[in-house]
Write a protein that holds these residues in place. Structure first.
Motif, PDB file in Angstrom:
ATOM      1  N   GLN A 131     -15.175 -27.458   4.861  1.00  0.00           N
ATOM      2  CA  GLN A 131     -16.111 -26.348   4.916  1.00  0.00           C
ATOM      3  C   GLN A 131     -17.460 -26.824   5.441  1.00  0.00           C
ATOM      4  N   ASP A 132     -18.118 -25.968   6.195  1.00  0.00           N
ATOM      5  CA  ASP A 132     -19.478 -26.230   6.652  1.00  0.00           C
ATOM      6  C   ASP A 132     -20.401 -26.081   5.445  1.00  0.00           C
ATOM      7  N   PRO A 133     -21.181 -27.099   5.097  1.00  0.00           N
ATOM      8  CA  PRO A 133     -22.064 -27.000   3.935  1.00  0.00           C
ATOM      9  C   PRO A 133     -23.062 -25.841   4.010  1.00  0.00           C
ATOM     10  N   ALA A 134     -23.425 -25.411   5.213  1.00  0.00           N
ATOM     11  CA  ALA A 134     -24.363 -24.288   5.352  1.00  0.00           C
ATOM     12  C   ALA A 134     -23.773 -22.995   4.812  1.00  0.00           C
ATOM     13  N   THR A 135     -22.447 -22.963   4.614  1.00  0.00           N
ATOM     14  CA  THR A 135     -21.789 -21.750   4.115  1.00  0.00           C
ATOM     15  C   THR A 135     -21.408 -21.860   2.633  1.00  0.00           C
ATOM     16  N   TYR A 136     -21.880 -22.890   1.952  1.00  0.00           N
ATOM     17  CA  TYR A 136     -21.580 -23.025   0.526  1.00  0.00           C
ATOM     18  C   TYR A 136     -22.063 -21.799  -0.247  1.00  0.00           C
ATOM     19  N   ASP A 137     -21.322 -21.453  -1.285  1.00  0.00           N
ATOM     20  CA  ASP A 137     -21.682 -20.340  -2.165  1.00  0.00           C
ATOM     21  C   ASP A 137     -22.379 -20.905  -3.400  1.00  0.00           C
ATOM     22  N   PHE A 138     -23.696 -20.757  -3.435  1.00  0.00           N
ATOM     23  CA  PHE A 138     -24.499 -21.259  -4.544  1.00  0.00           C
ATOM     24  C   PHE A 138     -24.746 -20.196  -5.612  1.00  0.00           C
ATOM     25  N   LYS A 139     -24.121 -19.053  -5.498  1.00  0.00           N
ATOM     26  CA  LYS A 139     -24.289 -17.956  -6.475  1.00  0.00           C
ATOM     27  C   LYS A 139     -25.763 -17.611  -6.688  1.00  0.00           C
ATOM     28  N   GLN A 140     -26.459 -17.355  -5.640  1.00  0.00           N
ATOM     29  CA  GLN A 140     -27.864 -16.925  -5.634  1.00  0.00           C
ATOM     30  C   GLN A 140     -28.840 -17.951  -6.201  1.00  0.00           C
ATOM     31  N   SER A 141     -28.434 -19.226  -6.270  1.00  0.00           N
ATOM     32  CA  SER A 141     -29.352 -20.258  -6.756  1.00  0.00           C
ATOM     33  C   SER A 141     -29.833 -21.177  -5.640  1.00  0.00           C
ATOM     34  N   ALA A 142     -29.398 -20.936  -4.414  1.00  0.00           N
ATOM     35  CA  ALA A 142     -29.821 -21.672  -3.225  1.00  0.00           C
ATOM     36  C   ALA A 142     -29.162 -20.996  -2.033  1.00  0.00           C
ATOM     37  N   GLY A 143     -29.541 -21.424  -0.834  1.00  0.00           N
ATOM     38  CA  GLY A 143     -28.930 -20.865   0.363  1.00  0.00           C
ATOM     39  C   GLY A 143     -29.476 -21.518   1.620  1.00  0.00           C
ATOM     40  N   CYS A 144     -28.909 -21.114   2.749  1.00  0.00           N
ATOM     41  CA  CYS A 144     -29.294 -21.654   4.046  1.00  0.00           C
ATOM     42  C   CYS A 144     -29.566 -20.510   5.014  1.00  0.00           C
ATOM     43  N   GLY A 145     -30.483 -20.756   5.935  1.00  0.00           N
ATOM     44  CA  GLY A 145     -30.752 -19.765   6.962  1.00  0.00           C
ATOM     45  C   GLY A 145     -31.673 -20.315   8.028  1.00  0.00           C
ATOM     46  N   ARG A 146     -31.699 -19.619   9.164  1.00  0.00           N
ATOM     47  CA  ARG A 146     -32.589 -20.002  10.266  1.00  0.00           C
ATOM     48  C   ARG A 146     -33.839 -19.132  10.295  1.00  0.00           C
ATOM     49  N   PHE A 147     -33.773 -17.959   9.662  1.00  0.00           N
ATOM     50  CA  PHE A 147     -34.911 -17.058   9.569  1.00  0.00           C
ATOM     51  C   PHE A 147     -34.946 -16.553   8.135  1.00  0.00           C
ATOM     52  N   LEU A 148     -36.071 -16.766   7.447  1.00  0.00           N
ATOM     53  CA  LEU A 148     -36.143 -16.486   6.012  1.00  0.00           C
ATOM     54  C   LEU A 148     -37.368 -15.645   5.677  1.00  0.00           C
ATOM     55  N   LEU A 149     -37.191 -14.797   4.682  1.00  0.00           N
ATOM     56  CA  LEU A 149     -38.282 -13.989   4.144  1.00  0.00           C
ATOM     57  C   LEU A 149     -38.433 -14.380   2.678  1.00  0.00           C
ATOM     58  N   PHE A 150     -39.605 -14.924   2.329  1.00  0.00           N
ATOM     59  CA  PHE A 150     -39.894 -15.361   0.966  1.00  0.00           C
ATOM     60  C   PHE A 150     -40.765 -14.321   0.267  1.00  0.00           C
ATOM     61  N   VAL A 151     -40.382 -13.920  -0.924  1.00  0.00           N
ATOM     62  CA  VAL A 151     -41.233 -13.105  -1.794  1.00  0.00           C
ATOM     63  C   VAL A 151     -41.717 -14.079  -2.867  1.00  0.00           C
ATOM     64  N   GLU A 152     -42.958 -14.485  -2.745  1.00  0.00           N
ATOM     65  CA  GLU A 152     -43.516 -15.564  -3.556  1.00  0.00           C
ATOM     66  C   GLU A 152     -43.958 -15.121  -4.946  1.00  0.00           C
ATOM     67  N   ASN A 153     -43.870 -16.067  -5.879  1.00  0.00           N
ATOM     68  CA  ASN A 153     -44.298 -15.915  -7.270  1.00  0.00           C
ATOM     69  C   ASN A 153     -43.511 -14.837  -8.002  1.00  0.00           C
ATOM     70  N   ILE A 154     -42.213 -14.953  -7.883  1.00  0.00           N
ATOM     71  CA  ILE A 154     -41.265 -14.089  -8.574  1.00  0.00           C
ATOM     72  C   ILE A 154     -40.331 -15.001  -9.362  1.00  0.00           C
ATOM     73  N   PHE A 155     -40.178 -14.770 -10.652  1.00  0.00           N
ATOM     74  CA  PHE A 155     -39.238 -15.562 -11.444  1.00  0.00           C
ATOM     75  C   PHE A 155     -37.817 -15.298 -10.952  1.00  0.00           C
ATOM     76  N   PRO A 156     -36.964 -16.326 -10.904  1.00  0.00           N
ATOM     77  CA  PRO A 156     -35.566 -16.107 -10.516  1.00  0.00           C
ATOM     78  C   PRO A 156     -34.925 -15.020 -11.375  1.00  0.00           C
ATOM     79  N   GLN A 157     -34.196 -14.158 -10.718  1.00  0.00           N
ATOM     80  CA  GLN A 157     -33.483 -13.024 -11.319  1.00  0.00           C
ATOM     81  C   GLN A 157     -34.413 -11.896 -11.762  1.00  0.00           C
ATOM     82  N   GLU A 158     -35.721 -12.007 -11.549  1.00  0.00           N
ATOM     83  CA  GLU A 158     -36.660 -10.976 -11.988  1.00  0.00           C
ATOM     84  C   GLU A 158     -36.708  -9.792 -11.025  1.00  0.00           C
ATOM     85  N   ALA A 159     -36.419 -10.024  -9.764  1.00  0.00           N
ATOM     86  CA  ALA A 159     -36.524  -8.979  -8.757  1.00  0.00           C
ATOM     87  C   ALA A 159     -35.264  -8.951  -7.899  1.00  0.00           C
TER      88      ALA A 159
END
Length: 192
Positions: free
Chosen positions: A138-166
């Motif tokens: 498997q390509d590691p970029a496609t690993y399923d981290f169950k919303q605890s990590a991920g990979c991408g070339r273009f990202l949108l960050f919503v800063e200062n949000i606790f995990p699972q809060e939003a």
């Protein structure tokens, strides 16, 4: 001595295909402004204050979350949005909340995932990792981290949000999909 303000974490949205790069990243920015997710630019990189529809496009859990939506004289962290990319190849975003991913075939945990990504940094895309449990490649970029990590070339960050809060509203995910060649987006969380 004063402690620096604590960064609570972030919600990250990116195309589900980690290799996808929207044809026109500027169109995504324009769409985010049009729907009211982002507003005025901040003085740091490609950072923006939340727009007028932010609270409708991002759903917050709990009865009354305390979200700071603008900077003030206290210099405490506040919620803002960052656009990152495009990157030449998928970038891994992980943190102290990251769980070991699961194999796409046997679903067992891949506990050596960090070494896989270290090896991958020195190589071109296409490096496959083999599951120690079932041998699946498997390509590691496609690993399923169950919303605890991920990979991408273009990202949108919503800063200062606790995990699972939003959670991004379905309408936000649909708008991102329309502005990225009809490809679906997903989200995950990072805590540093």
């Amino acid at each position: 001595m004063t402690q620096p303000p604590l960064h609570t974490g972030r919600l990250i949205l990116t195309p589900k295909d980690p290799y996808l790069l929207p044809e026109d990243p500027e169109a995504i920015f324009t769409q985010l402004q049009k729907i009211g997710l982002i507003d005025a630019p901040l003085q740091i990189g490609r950072a923006y204050l939340p727009g007028e529809a932010f609270m409708q496009l991002i759903t917050f859990m709990g009865c009354s979350p305390a979200i700071r939506l603008a900077p003030d004289e206290t210099d405490q962290p506040f919620c803002h949005l960052l656009l990152e990319g495009p990157h030449s190849r998928p970038k891994l975003i992980a943190g102290k909340n990251t769980l070991p991913p699961r194999c796409a075939s046997c679903r067992k945990r891949l506990n050596d995932w960090q070494n896989t990504f270290k090896l991958r940094e020195d190589k071109e895309d296409g490096l496959l990792s083999q599951c120690p449990h079932c041998g699946h490649s498997q390509d590691p970029a496609t690993y399923d981290f169950k919303q605890s990590a991920g990979c991408g070339r273009f990202l949108l960050f919503v800063e200062n949000i606790f995990p699972q809060e939003a959670i991004p509203a379905q309408s936000l995910l649909e708008n991102l999909k329309r502005s990225a060649m009809g490809e679906p987006w997903h989200y995950f969380y990072q805590q540093e």
